[in-house]
Design a protein around this motif. Structure first.
Motif, short mmCIF file in Angstrom:
data_model
loop_
_atom_site.label_atom_id
_atom_site.label_comp_id
_atom_site.label_asym_id
_atom_site.label_seq_id
_atom_site.Cartn_x
_atom_site.Cartn_y
_atom_site.Cartn_z
N VAL A 164 0.84 -1.20 0.00
CA VAL A 164 0.00 0.00 0.00
C VAL A 164 0.88 1.25 0.00
O VAL A 164 0.61 2.22 -0.72
CB VAL A 164 -0.95 -0.01 1.22
CG1 VAL A 164 -1.65 1.34 1.36
CG2 VAL A 164 -1.97 -1.13 1.09
N GLU A 168 0.99 4.48 -2.57
CA GLU A 168 0.85 5.85 -2.07
C GLU A 168 2.06 6.69 -2.46
O GLU A 168 1.92 7.86 -2.86
CB GLU A 168 0.66 5.82 -0.56
CG GLU A 168 -0.68 5.22 -0.14
CD GLU A 168 -0.84 5.14 1.37
OE1 GLU A 168 0.07 5.61 2.10
OE2 GLU A 168 -1.87 4.62 1.83
N ILE A 192 -6.91 1.61 -9.06
CA ILE A 192 -6.07 0.47 -8.66
C ILE A 192 -6.76 -0.81 -9.10
O ILE A 192 -7.93 -1.04 -8.77
CB ILE A 192 -5.83 0.43 -7.13
CG1 ILE A 192 -5.22 1.76 -6.65
CG2 ILE A 192 -4.94 -0.74 -6.75
CD1 ILE A 192 -5.13 1.85 -5.13
N ASN A 215 -14.28 6.54 -0.40
CA ASN A 215 -14.43 5.16 -0.83
C ASN A 215 -15.13 4.37 0.28
O ASN A 215 -14.76 4.49 1.46
CB ASN A 215 -13.05 4.56 -1.12
CG ASN A 215 -13.13 3.19 -1.77
OD1 ASN A 215 -13.61 2.23 -1.19
ND2 ASN A 215 -12.63 3.09 -2.99
N LYS A 217 -14.95 1.34 1.16
CA LYS A 217 -14.12 0.35 1.82
C LYS A 217 -13.05 1.06 2.64
O LYS A 217 -12.32 1.89 2.13
CB LYS A 217 -13.47 -0.57 0.77
CG LYS A 217 -12.87 -1.84 1.36
CD LYS A 217 -12.53 -2.83 0.26
CE LYS A 217 -12.01 -4.13 0.84
NZ LYS A 217 -11.71 -5.13 -0.22
N TYR A 220 -9.38 1.70 1.47
CA TYR A 220 -9.14 2.73 0.47
C TYR A 220 -9.50 4.12 0.98
O TYR A 220 -8.87 5.11 0.58
CB TYR A 220 -9.91 2.39 -0.81
CG TYR A 220 -9.42 1.09 -1.41
CD1 TYR A 220 -8.23 1.03 -2.13
CD2 TYR A 220 -10.14 -0.10 -1.23
CE1 TYR A 220 -7.77 -0.16 -2.65
CE2 TYR A 220 -9.69 -1.29 -1.77
CZ TYR A 220 -8.50 -1.32 -2.47
OH TYR A 220 -8.04 -2.51 -2.99
N MET A 223 -6.46 5.20 2.63
CA MET A 223 -5.46 5.61 1.64
C MET A 223 -5.73 7.03 1.16
O MET A 223 -4.81 7.84 1.03
CB MET A 223 -5.49 4.65 0.44
CG MET A 223 -4.84 3.32 0.65
SD MET A 223 -4.80 2.35 -0.89
CE MET A 223 -3.61 3.28 -1.86
N GLU A 224 -6.98 7.32 0.86
CA GLU A 224 -7.36 8.65 0.41
C GLU A 224 -6.92 9.72 1.41
O GLU A 224 -6.34 10.76 1.04
CB GLU A 224 -8.87 8.73 0.19
CG GLU A 224 -9.37 7.89 -0.97
CD GLU A 224 -10.88 7.76 -1.02
OE1 GLU A 224 -11.41 7.33 -2.06
OE2 GLU A 224 -11.55 8.09 -0.01
N VAL A 252 -10.12 7.27 -4.60
CA VAL A 252 -9.56 6.00 -5.07
C VAL A 252 -10.70 5.08 -5.50
O VAL A 252 -11.69 4.93 -4.78
CB VAL A 252 -8.73 5.32 -3.96
CG1 VAL A 252 -8.21 3.96 -4.44
CG2 VAL A 252 -7.57 6.20 -3.52
N GLU A 253 -10.55 4.50 -6.68
CA GLU A 253 -11.48 3.46 -7.15
C GLU A 253 -10.66 2.20 -7.42
O GLU A 253 -9.54 2.28 -7.94
CB GLU A 253 -12.20 3.91 -8.42
CG GLU A 253 -13.13 5.09 -8.24
CD GLU A 253 -14.40 4.71 -7.47
OE1 GLU A 253 -14.88 3.56 -7.63
OE2 GLU A 253 -14.90 5.57 -6.71
N GLN A 254 -11.23 1.04 -7.08
CA GLN A 254 -10.50 -0.21 -7.24
C GLN A 254 -11.34 -1.23 -7.99
O GLN A 254 -12.56 -1.11 -8.07
CB GLN A 254 -10.10 -0.78 -5.86
CG GLN A 254 -11.21 -1.46 -5.08
CD GLN A 254 -12.11 -0.47 -4.35
OE1 GLN A 254 -11.91 0.74 -4.39
NE2 GLN A 254 -13.11 -0.99 -3.64
#
Length: 280
Positions: A164, A168, A192, A215, A217, A220, A223-224, A252-254
């Motif tokens: 991760v 980043e 991602i 996001n 989840k 994520y 992470m944002e 972020v989209e995964q």
């Protein structure tokens, strides 16, 4: 089966092109207004105050909020129980873009060939992403994309062993390299997963998410938050004049991916990351 005449698509796309270029999403405009009060650099605060004035003037005078009115990127979610009548859907979309840009007095920036460089004169053709979904509705998102920010985007094919933190670090490095070129404060879209082209699609689609929405989840969403904090410590600041507001949001989209790969893409949006939406 529900029938929709493509003329409705044309008219809706025409109106959304004008709306998106004149009026920023409220959450984005509000965020810039808040940043103008919290920015620690005096010069940065002054720049952000000017950006707020520009947004207000565009709304008041019904003018484009930025001189680069972008390439028309359209996300079309089509219900599988919809049947289009009255002609070609693709042609209707491009007629709508052409009308929106010419009737709305928006700058036409599209060339018909990437090497011959002849302007088409009406900002067509659009980039259209179509997704078939359940139901009998059509959701249209028009997202004009200027190329000052588009040119600063990047993607990387990581190995599955990447962490991760590695991803980043990549996102932050892309922003750092971009510097003032994307007209910060930026909105940063990150894709991602998927494959080579799909992760770039995800990064672009991420820019269409309301910046007040994280996001769903937690992995994520965290992470944002971390990326946004790190980017704002870079010191690039509003329009590159230095400060604590280099970015307004990270989205972020995964997607699922192959066992042998881990694609990641960064699509940077400027402070006028524009999008307008409608449902038929």
């Amino acid at each position: 089966m529900r029938e929709i005449n493509v003329t409705e698509i044309e008219n809706t796309v025409r109106n959304l092109c004008i709306q998106a270029n004149r009026f920023l999403p409220k959450s984005l405009a509000d965020c810039i207004g808040c940043a103008a009060k919290t920015e620690q650099s005096p010069t940065g605060r002054e720049v952000l105050t000017d950006l707020v004035r520009n947004i207000e003037a565009a709304e008041r005078e019904e003018l484009a909020v930025c001189q680069d009115t972008g390439m028309a990127v359209i996300f079309l979610d089509v219900g599988q129980d919809v049947h289009f009548i009255g002609g070609s859907l693709t042609e209707a979309i491009n007629r709508g873009v052409a009308r929106g840009y010419t009737e709305g007095y928006l700058r036409c920036s599209i060339v018909s060939d990437p090497l011959e460089r002849v302007n088409t004169g009406d900002n067509t053709p659009a980039v259209v992403h179509t997704c078939i979904v359940d139901g009998d509705r059509v959701n249209i998102s028009v997202c004009p994309k200027g190329f000052g920010s588009e040119n600063m985007s990047a993607m990387k094919m990581f190995t599955p062993s990447a962490s991760v933190s590695d991803i980043e670090d990549f996102v932050v490095s892309v922003v750092s390299k971009a510097g003032s070129n994307p007209c910060p404060p930026m909105v940063i879209g990150v894709g991602i997963g998927g494959d080579f082209e799909y992760c770039a699609y995800l990064a672009k689609k991420a820019l269409c998410r309301d910046i007040s929405v994280n996001n769903p989840k937690q992995l994520y969403a965290d992470m944002e938050k971390r990326i946004l904090e790190r980017v704002n410590r870079l010191g690039i600041g509003p329009q590159g004049f230095g400060g604590t507001t280099t970015a307004l949001a990270v989205a972020v989209e995964q997607a699922p991916t192959h066992i042998a790969g881990l694609p990641a893409a960064v699509n940077i949006g400027c402070h006028v990351t524009r999008h307008a939406h409608a449902e038929l």
